[in-house]
Each structure stands twice: as C-alpha cells, then as structure tokens.
Design a protein around this motif. Sequence first.
Motif, PDB file in Angstrom:
ATOM      1  N   ALA A 182       0.862  -1.182   0.000  1.00 29.87           N
ATOM      2  CA  ALA A 182       0.000   0.000   0.000  1.00 29.87           C
ATOM      3  C   ALA A 182       0.894   1.225   0.000  1.00 29.87           C
ATOM      4  N   ALA A 183       0.287   2.368  -0.245  1.00 28.20           N
ATOM      5  CA  ALA A 183       1.064   3.606  -0.363  1.00 28.20           C
ATOM      6  C   ALA A 183       1.311   4.281   0.981  1.00 28.20           C
ATOM      7  N   THR A 184       0.728   3.775   2.065  1.00 29.33           N
ATOM      8  CA  THR A 184       0.728   4.496   3.337  1.00 29.33           C
ATOM      9  C   THR A 184       1.216   3.624   4.481  1.00 29.33           C
ATOM     10  N   THR A 185       1.425   4.263   5.603  1.00 26.00           N
ATOM     11  CA  THR A 185       1.689   3.577   6.854  1.00 26.00           C
ATOM     12  C   THR A 185       0.644   3.968   7.888  1.00 26.00           C
ATOM     13  N   SER A 186       0.269   2.999   8.709  1.00 24.11           N
ATOM     14  CA  SER A 186      -0.453   3.218   9.964  1.00 24.11           C
ATOM     15  C   SER A 186      -1.872   3.739   9.833  1.00 24.11           C
ATOM     16  N   LEU A 187      -2.483   3.646   8.646  1.00 25.64           N
ATOM     17  CA  LEU A 187      -3.929   3.843   8.607  1.00 25.64           C
ATOM     18  C   LEU A 187      -4.549   2.615   9.263  1.00 25.64           C
ATOM     19  N   PRO A 188      -5.395   2.799  10.264  1.00 24.17           N
ATOM     20  CA  PRO A 188      -5.703   1.705  11.192  1.00 24.17           C
ATOM     21  C   PRO A 188      -6.742   0.716  10.671  1.00 24.17           C
ATOM     22  N   GLU A 189      -6.676  -0.492  11.214  1.00 18.33           N
ATOM     23  CA  GLU A 189      -7.679  -1.517  10.950  1.00 18.33           C
ATOM     24  C   GLU A 189      -8.867  -1.390  11.900  1.00 18.33           C
ATOM     25  N   GLU A 190      -8.735  -0.522  12.889  1.00 14.65           N
ATOM     26  CA  GLU A 190      -9.816  -0.204  13.829  1.00 14.65           C
ATOM     27  C   GLU A 190      -9.628   1.237  14.286  1.00 14.65           C
ATOM     28  N   VAL A 191     -10.657   2.046  14.189  1.00 10.56           N
ATOM     29  CA  VAL A 191     -10.546   3.443  14.600  1.00 10.56           C
ATOM     30  C   VAL A 191     -10.162   3.506  16.074  1.00 10.56           C
ATOM     31  N   GLY A 192      -9.074   4.203  16.368  1.00 13.41           N
ATOM     32  CA  GLY A 192      -8.592   4.319  17.736  1.00 13.41           C
ATOM     33  C   GLY A 192      -7.784   3.136  18.215  1.00 13.41           C
ATOM     34  N   GLY A 193      -7.596   2.131  17.363  1.00 13.26           N
ATOM     35  CA  GLY A 193      -6.894   0.918  17.774  1.00 13.26           C
ATOM     36  C   GLY A 193      -5.409   0.969  17.493  1.00 13.26           C
ATOM     37  N   GLU A 194      -4.724  -0.135  17.807  1.00 16.55           N
ATOM     38  CA  GLU A 194      -3.278  -0.192  17.643  1.00 16.55           C
ATOM     39  C   GLU A 194      -2.842  -1.054  16.458  1.00 16.55           C
ATOM     40  N   ARG A 195      -3.792  -1.548  15.674  1.00 14.85           N
ATOM     41  CA  ARG A 195      -3.447  -2.373  14.505  1.00 14.85           C
ATOM     42  C   ARG A 195      -3.078  -1.457  13.337  1.00 14.85           C
ATOM     43  N   ASN A 196      -1.924  -0.840  13.477  1.00 11.17           N
ATOM     44  CA  ASN A 196      -1.490   0.189  12.541  1.00 11.17           C
ATOM     45  C   ASN A 196      -0.097  -0.182  12.047  1.00 11.17           C
ATOM     46  N   TRP A 197       0.001  -0.560  10.766  1.00 13.78           N
ATOM     47  CA  TRP A 197       1.241  -1.132  10.262  1.00 13.78           C
ATOM     48  C   TRP A 197       1.735  -0.364   9.040  1.00 13.78           C
ATOM     49  N   ASP A 198       3.022  -0.464   8.794  1.00 12.45           N
ATOM     50  CA  ASP A 198       3.629   0.164   7.624  1.00 12.45           C
ATOM     51  C   ASP A 198       3.601  -0.833   6.469  1.00 12.45           C
ATOM     52  N   TYR A 199       2.880  -0.488   5.409  1.00 14.35           N
ATOM     53  CA  TYR A 199       2.709  -1.395   4.271  1.00 14.35           C
ATOM     54  C   TYR A 199       3.499  -0.961   3.042  1.00 14.35           C
ATOM     55  N   ASP A 214      16.636  -5.510   6.214  1.00 13.93           N
ATOM     56  CA  ASP A 214      16.341  -5.061   7.577  1.00 13.93           C
ATOM     57  C   ASP A 214      15.246  -3.994   7.529  1.00 13.93           C
ATOM     58  N   LEU A 215      14.057  -4.366   8.008  1.00 13.41           N
ATOM     59  CA  LEU A 215      12.918  -3.446   8.029  1.00 13.41           C
ATOM     60  C   LEU A 215      12.469  -3.192   9.469  1.00 13.41           C
ATOM     61  N   SER A 216      13.425  -3.030  10.342  1.00 15.60           N
ATOM     62  CA  SER A 216      13.127  -2.900  11.772  1.00 15.60           C
ATOM     63  C   SER A 216      12.076  -1.830  12.028  1.00 15.60           C
ATOM     64  N   GLU A 217      11.185  -2.150  12.932  1.00 12.25           N
ATOM     65  CA  GLU A 217      10.007  -1.320  13.200  1.00 12.25           C
ATOM     66  C   GLU A 217      10.287  -0.331  14.325  1.00 12.25           C
ATOM     67  N   ARG A 218       9.747   0.874  14.168  1.00 12.98           N
ATOM     68  CA  ARG A 218       9.825   1.858  15.247  1.00 12.98           C
ATOM     69  C   ARG A 218       8.562   2.699  15.257  1.00 12.98           C
ATOM     70  N   VAL A 219       8.330   3.352  16.371  1.00 10.56           N
ATOM     71  CA  VAL A 219       7.141   4.176  16.571  1.00 10.56           C
ATOM     72  C   VAL A 219       7.511   5.645  16.395  1.00 10.56           C
ATOM     73  N   LEU A 220       6.606   6.427  15.772  1.00 11.26           N
ATOM     74  CA  LEU A 220       6.791   7.870  15.610  1.00 11.26           C
ATOM     75  C   LEU A 220       5.897   8.591  16.618  1.00 11.26           C
ATOM     76  N   PRO A 221       6.409   8.932  17.786  1.00  8.78           N
ATOM     77  CA  PRO A 221       5.561   9.492  18.844  1.00  8.78           C
ATOM     78  C   PRO A 221       5.022  10.875  18.519  1.00  8.78           C
ATOM     79  N   ASN A 266       8.501  -2.628   9.677  1.00  7.88           N
ATOM     80  CA  ASN A 266       7.499  -3.656   9.953  1.00  7.88           C
ATOM     81  C   ASN A 266       8.179  -4.861  10.583  1.00  7.88           C
ATOM     82  N   GLY A 267       7.824  -5.112  11.854  1.00 11.07           N
ATOM     83  CA  GLY A 267       8.473  -6.165  12.626  1.00 11.07           C
ATOM     84  C   GLY A 267       8.249  -7.559  12.095  1.00 11.07           C
TER      85      GLY A 267
END
Length: 609
Positions: free
Chosen positions: A253-270, A325-332, A347-348
């Motif tokens: 996909a063209a984006t990262t972290s558009l969620p699978e649940e509004v307000g949820g944590e299932r947000n991945w870099d695709y 190496d596609l090590s995952e990190r959070v953008l606070p 993406n872990g």
Amino acid sequence: MSDVPIADHALLSDRHSAALVNRDGSIVWACFPRFDSESIFASILDDDAGHWSMRPSDASTSTREYVDGTMVLRTTFDTGTGTLEIVDAMELGPSADAHRLGENAPHSLLRHVRCTGGRVAVEMSCQPRPEYGLVVPIFSDIESGIVATGGSSQLTASLPVPTAVSNGEISARFTLEVGEELYFALQRSAIGQGRRAYTQHEIGDALDETVSGWRDWSRIHQSYDGPWRELVRHSGRVLQALSYQPTGAIVAAATTSLPEEVGGERNWDYRYSWVRDASFTMQALWVAACPDEAHEFFGFMTAAAAHSQPGRHLQVMFGIGGEHDLSERVLPQLRGWRGSAPVRVGNGAWSQPQLDVYGELLDAAFWLREQLGEIKPEIRAFLCSLADAAAEQWEQPDHGIWEVRGPPRHFLYSKLMCWVALDRAIGMADQLQCTHRIDAWSTAAESIRAAILSEGWNEEERAFTQSFRSAELDASALMIPIVGFLPASDPRVEATVDAVFRRLIDDRGLVSRYESGADVDGVTGAEGSFLLCTFWLAQVLAAAGRVGEARVMFENAVSHINEVGLLAEEIDAATGEHLGNFPQAFSHVGLVNAAWAIHQAETGMPGST
C-alpha cells in the motif's frame, strides 16, 4: 485533515513514490524520493504534519475522476460564482516506461488550476513538514518560487502568484476568470541542487507528458476484455502505480499506519514488498496488464530473496530496493488518523518465520514458467532450494499468513502453501533441472496432503479450520481450491464455504479473516472485514459453478470502491467506512483475480494452474 474518511482520498504516483489527495484539494500524504521515504506531507496522520491545499475560497462541492487511462486526478469544484478544475499528478518523466530513471526521476508534484466557468477566488496553503512532521523548513525566495530547506533534502515550489510566508507556511490568494489557468509544482532535490523554479510552459509540458505516459502504458499493456472491464483495467493501473520502477517491486500500500480499527493499535507500515503477494499479484498482473510487469516483479522477488543468509527461513518481505532489515519503530510525534496510535514505520514481521512464502514464490515461478524459458543456474538452484525447504520445514509452527504476533501455530494455510511449493516444483522439475528430486518432493507433498486432510479438517465444525486440530475458522482455507489442492466441488470445500457463510460474513455481506473472538494474533482490538477474503469467496463460488452467487459477492465487494476506483484493505462492518492502508494492492489483486475467475466460469475457459 487527520479525521477525513480514508475513502475520500485519491492516489498519485510516479512509480517511485506516492501522494494522497483528499476531495477538498489537499495533498495530505507524500513521500520523496521513494514510497518508503520519510514524508514531507503527512496531515492524514496528524494535522500538524504538513499539507499542500488548493481550493476555492468560497463554499463549494466537488467531484473527482482520473483522466481516462491514467493516474492523473481531475477535481472539479462548483461554487456560487463559477467552476474550478484542478488536475494533479506526480511527474513520470520522459519515456517513463521505456527505461529505468533511478535517482534521475523528477520527483515532482504538478498542479494545474483552471477556471472553466464564471469567476472563482482560490486559496493555496503549502506547509511542508519533512521527516514525518519533525522539521519546519527554512524558506528562501527565488524567481517565480520559493525553496524550502530542511532535513536531508530541499523542495522547490514553482509559484506563479504572489505568496506570503509565515509560521512555516506558504500561502496565496488569487482569482481566476473563465478561461484563465495557472500551473504549480513542487520538486524534491538534494540540498544545493535544483533551485530553479519551473516555468509555466515546463509544468504544462510535464503534465502533458505524464498523461501521455500513463495512456501509452494503458494502451500497450492492458488487453483484458471480460466482465467489469474498466474496474479490472483500472486496478491494473493501480498496481502499476504501486510499483517501484527501478526494481519492479510492488508495495502492499502507499501508506503507513492507517488503522484496521478506529482508535486501535493495529497500525502497520505497508510500504514494502511481500513475498506472499507474489503469486496473487502475478496472476492479477497477467490478467489486468502485460506479462512484462509480472516478470519484473518476479525478478525483484527472486533477486531479493536469493540473497538471504543460508540456513535461515526465507524472509517474508523486503524493502523496495531489496533491503532486508525493516526494523520497526514508533513515531511518537504523530497522533495518527482519528487518534489511532501508535504510528509505525518499518514492519516487525520481516523477521518472522512464515512457511507459506516457499509456495508463493514457486507458484509465481509456475505462473511465468513459459516466459522464464531457460532459467539461470543460480535461480534454478534457489527455486529448488525453496522446495527442499518446504519439504524439510513444513511440520514446524510459524506465524502464518496474517503475521500473528502471538505464539507460532501449525497454521493450515502455511502447510497448504508448502504443498504448493512442492507441487509447483514437481511441475517445473525439467525446467529447474531437478528431476532427481521428484521422488523426495512427491513423498513430502503426500505427507502434507495427508496431514491437511486429517488434522486440518474438523468434523464437528464441518470445515477446514485455521490451524491443525483447532475449531476456529479462517478465510484463508478458501485458498484450498484456488491453489488446486482440492476441487471447488469437493464436499469438504463446499462445507467450508458454507461455514464461511455462517460464521465469517458480516451484516454487509463481506468476509472477515477469522472470527473476532479468536485470540490468535497477539494484538488487542478488532478489525474490519477483509476485501481480499471477500474476493476469494467469489473466486471459489465461481469455480464451484455458483456463478450467480459469485457475481453477487463480487458486486457487493466492489460497491465499496470509492468514486475514483480505489479500495482500502478492510471495510468497517458497522459504518461501511474504509479501514487500513490505502490504496491496498491486495484488494485490487483480489478484484482482478475474482473477475477473471467469474469470466472463466461464464465462458467455460479452463483454469490456469
């Protein structure tokens, strides 16, 4: 802008990077110079993370469409005083489909603003925020433009109107009368280079070349003429837009972290390329476009995977340049779309063992077996080693197709794809010059078949289930007939389809990946219904001769497509909104493959595998 519905966006691409534009004329996501680069606009994830808006000053309504045969967007605004048309594109560059541009690609956003009726007051706001919103650039005036410097690159804005700069924002207000037009551009370059603004003529020529480039590709490469012709061809262009020209990789996909649940944590870099996508995408490219694209994608996948360290599991995804190496990190610093945090990059799952990838790569090779001809010795050896690995490792637990972050399990789909690896390797043994391995591969394939039929089938549930000796249902079991393990008419397949209808269909008639109550993926929260799985069900119904039901299932899935023909990963069962990263290659792959399966069933064409 971080609360605008996901479906309200359209995709722009130069086959190096991507941007999203919302229906109000604001570019809210853009990464340069690659799909997986840091964003310069990211207000889709946080209102303060950058945008470039162009819209009428007065209240208006808008309609959108892609210019015929292209991924160039036309938005038309109607106000009380006139009509404004904005055409947006990412510059393809000269002969974009004929050679690899590499880092010489233009990396430019182009915007053409034209008054087509009456008189319209227009306002522009350009607020670059490189490095996912961390950097506020320094602005310098140049002739007919402004240079924004910050982070690792600079942006040159070509601006044909007077502007003001304040608080890290370039703004302008101007009025157009009917027939008047202006061209704007934003070009990324290395610091110290490219500080000249484009002229109006240059931007116009670049836009014309981009339209021609897309149309030439569509004319030469797209020949599908079955049901849902325009949807299938458009999906082919979407897959082309999600491909990285220098290598042939296709991002999920063209984006990262558009969620699978509004307000949820299932947000991945695709914004990476999955081995799993290979066989599904190969078939879709074959149907919707030209074998050239399928060949490029396969070449990228085999080149990237063949460099994995010996003795390790085959890596499940790669960076679009072949990175491992596609090590995952959070953008606070980013709040996330509608407050859905965390926002992640990387993406872990890259380090997870997932046994299905052996089957997916060999299935991709099988799709291209006639075009591959005489395979290079090193690629032959690599493909044979994949079959050997499937034979040796199939009894191990893994993290499965859905990349669970819980404990490994004996997922049925993983065993199934190990069988596919062996079946396809046997079918290509002469071409792979591995006929001496046929007996061993056949023995292993029969062992897998026996295990799936005994331990993957649950007599009480009357279905093939998610993992061995489990009761949970999983839509990935629909792949059993799709890959040719059993025919769609087999009573156990028919029973599994019935179970999917009973237990995995939501109130909108869409299919979930698995039952929401199943504690399988190690992540809290729920998710939407999966469009890919819905298309799988349509495929199986078509193969079973239930063509009327397949059409209903297909039409229901595509009814959720947005006004410019794009699909996200999931649909919210309660609201019907798009969820997940956007646009999602897998959803468009599923659309193409399901349309083709229905076409095959209606015309009596034989299957392809």
